[in-house]
Design an enzyme around this catalytic site. Structure first.
Site, PDB file in Angstrom:
ATOM      1  N   ASP A  85     -12.582   1.857  43.488  1.00 35.35           N
ATOM      2  CA  ASP A  85     -12.234   1.367  44.833  1.00 35.35           C
ATOM      3  C   ASP A  85     -11.272   2.317  45.551  1.00 35.35           C
ATOM      4  O   ASP A  85     -10.365   1.872  46.268  1.00 35.35           O
ATOM      5  CB  ASP A  85     -11.628  -0.050  44.752  1.00 35.35           C
ATOM      6  CG  ASP A  85     -12.597  -1.041  44.128  1.00 35.35           C
ATOM      7  OD1 ASP A  85     -13.797  -0.952  44.434  1.00 35.35           O
ATOM      8  OD2 ASP A  85     -12.168  -1.884  43.325  1.00 35.35           O
ATOM      9  N   HIS A  95     -15.015  -4.864  49.216  1.00 36.71           N
ATOM     10  CA  HIS A  95     -13.991  -5.219  48.229  1.00 36.71           C
ATOM     11  C   HIS A  95     -13.107  -6.339  48.792  1.00 36.71           C
ATOM     12  O   HIS A  95     -12.670  -6.260  49.949  1.00 36.71           O
ATOM     13  CB  HIS A  95     -13.137  -3.986  47.884  1.00 36.71           C
ATOM     14  CG  HIS A  95     -12.135  -4.278  46.816  1.00 36.71           C
ATOM     15  ND1 HIS A  95     -12.489  -4.410  45.488  1.00 36.71           N
ATOM     16  CD2 HIS A  95     -10.806  -4.516  46.878  1.00 36.71           C
ATOM     17  CE1 HIS A  95     -11.402  -4.694  44.770  1.00 36.71           C
ATOM     18  NE2 HIS A  95     -10.373  -4.768  45.591  1.00 36.71           N
ATOM     19  N   ASN A 116     -19.207   0.240  49.659  1.00 36.37           N
ATOM     20  CA  ASN A 116     -18.858  -0.892  48.793  1.00 36.37           C
ATOM     21  C   ASN A 116     -17.995  -1.872  49.573  1.00 36.37           C
ATOM     22  O   ASN A 116     -17.215  -1.453  50.427  1.00 36.37           O
ATOM     23  CB  ASN A 116     -18.066  -0.355  47.583  1.00 36.37           C
ATOM     24  CG  ASN A 116     -17.751  -1.422  46.554  1.00 36.37           C
ATOM     25  OD1 ASN A 116     -18.470  -2.404  46.426  1.00 36.37           O
ATOM     26  ND2 ASN A 116     -16.674  -1.227  45.820  1.00 36.37           N
ATOM     27  N   SER A 166     -12.082  -5.223  52.590  1.00 35.00           N
ATOM     28  CA  SER A 166     -12.308  -3.818  52.945  1.00 35.00           C
ATOM     29  C   SER A 166     -13.767  -3.445  52.725  1.00 35.00           C
ATOM     30  O   SER A 166     -14.431  -3.983  51.828  1.00 35.00           O
ATOM     31  CB  SER A 166     -11.459  -2.893  52.066  1.00 35.00           C
ATOM     32  OG  SER A 166     -10.091  -3.231  52.113  1.00 35.00           O
TER      33      SER A 166
HETATM   34  C1  GRF Z   1     -17.390  -9.968  46.996  1.00 33.30           C
HETATM   35  O1  GRF Z   1     -16.099 -10.449  47.277  1.00 33.30           O
HETATM   36  C2  GRF Z   1     -17.356  -8.517  46.626  1.00 33.30           C
HETATM   37  O2  GRF Z   1     -16.484  -7.766  47.368  1.00 33.30           O
HETATM   38  C3  GRF Z   1     -16.880  -8.605  45.210  1.00 33.30           C
HETATM   39  O3  GRF Z   1     -17.679  -9.635  44.678  1.00 33.30           O
HETATM   40  C4  GRF Z   1     -17.956 -10.559  45.718  1.00 33.30           C
HETATM   41  C5  GRF Z   1     -19.431 -10.744  45.788  1.00 33.30           C
HETATM   42  O4  GRF Z   1     -19.745 -11.985  46.289  1.00 33.30           O
HETATM   43  N1  GRF Z   1     -16.971  -7.352  44.517  1.00 33.30           N
HETATM   44  P1  GRF Z   1     -21.244 -12.418  46.551  1.00 33.30           P
HETATM   45  O5  GRF Z   1     -22.035 -12.155  45.283  1.00 33.30           O
HETATM   46  O6  GRF Z   1     -21.740 -11.611  47.712  1.00 33.30           O
HETATM   47  O7  GRF Z   1     -21.157 -13.878  46.876  1.00 33.30           O
END
Ligand code: GRF
Length: 204
Positions: free
Chosen positions: A146, A110, A108, A137
């Site tokens: 997370d 984050h 994942n 991360s």
């Molecule tokens: C990223 O920052 C991810 O970590 C978070 O949501 C965002 C997704 O952005 N959970 P995108 O859809 O790839 O533009």
């Protein structure tokens, strides 16, 4: 060269997915996205179409429970036999049965320097806390929020005048680079997810 096959799950714009698709378009990149899945009619599915990658949607709202939704998602993923599942902005917690089925081959991204600011509002929470730096991360997914072992992370500065959008965009630049690098290292055998998972379990 054996190419790592990757499934990517999204909920939103999929800009991190797009970065991975761009990276994988290089014949020297050792991974290939075989399918993109979403829990809703996500804008980011357009990137899959643009790159000619199959996609599927398992709308969360259509299922009576998280478990039933997760079972359907798992079934759809399994069709593609991916070596790795990447949660790239999937804004849903996966049921434990799904996490367990893919562990340790599920990661994942984050937008914070975990364990700081976990959860759905990592960027907003960092701004609210008034910190001068936050981060990005890439982690192994476990059954917490997370809370899985960190595979890669990097600090990102918070600037005076930042709002959630400007800060998130700065973080996402780093997130994309980390994600592309982690997937490359997994594909090349330089990052052993099973070992990272076993190591984390031993230290719990
Ligand atoms: C990223 O920052 C991810 O970590 C978070 O949501 C965002 C997704 O952005 N959970 P995108 O859809 O790839 O533009």
């Amino acid at each position: 060269m054996r190419v790592l096959t990757v499934a990517v799950l999204i909920s939103g714009t999929g800009s991190n997915l797009k970065a991975l698709l761009d990276a994988a378009a290089d014949p020297d990149y050792p991974a290939h996205v075989v399918v993109v899945g979403a829990d809703r009619d996500a804008d980011g599915l357009a990137h899959a179409e643009e790159f000619g990658i199959p996609s599927f949607t398992v709308p969360y709202a259509r299922f009576a429970s998280r478990e039933e939704w997760g079972a359907q998602l798992h079934e759809q993923l399994s069709v593609w036999h991916p070596d790795l599942v990447v949660l790239s902005g999937l804004m849903r917690l996966l049921p434990a049965a799904v996490v367990d089925a893919w562990t340790p081959r599920i990661i994942n991204t984050h937008p914070a320097y975990l364990p700081e600011f976990p959860g759905a509002h990592g960027v907003r929470d960092a701004l609210a806390a008034g910190v001068s730096q936050t981060g990005a991360s890439v982690i192994l997914v476990d059954n917490g929020v997370d809370s899985g072992p960190v595979l890669a992370q990097e600090r990102v500065p918070v600037f005076v005048g930042d709002d959630e959008r400007t800060l998130h965009e700065r973080i996402k630049h780093v997130e994309r680079r980390l994600l592309i690098d982690v997937v490359r290292r997994v594909a090349q055998g330089d990052l052993d997810l099973a070992a990272a998972s076993a190591d984390a379990a031993a230290h719990r």
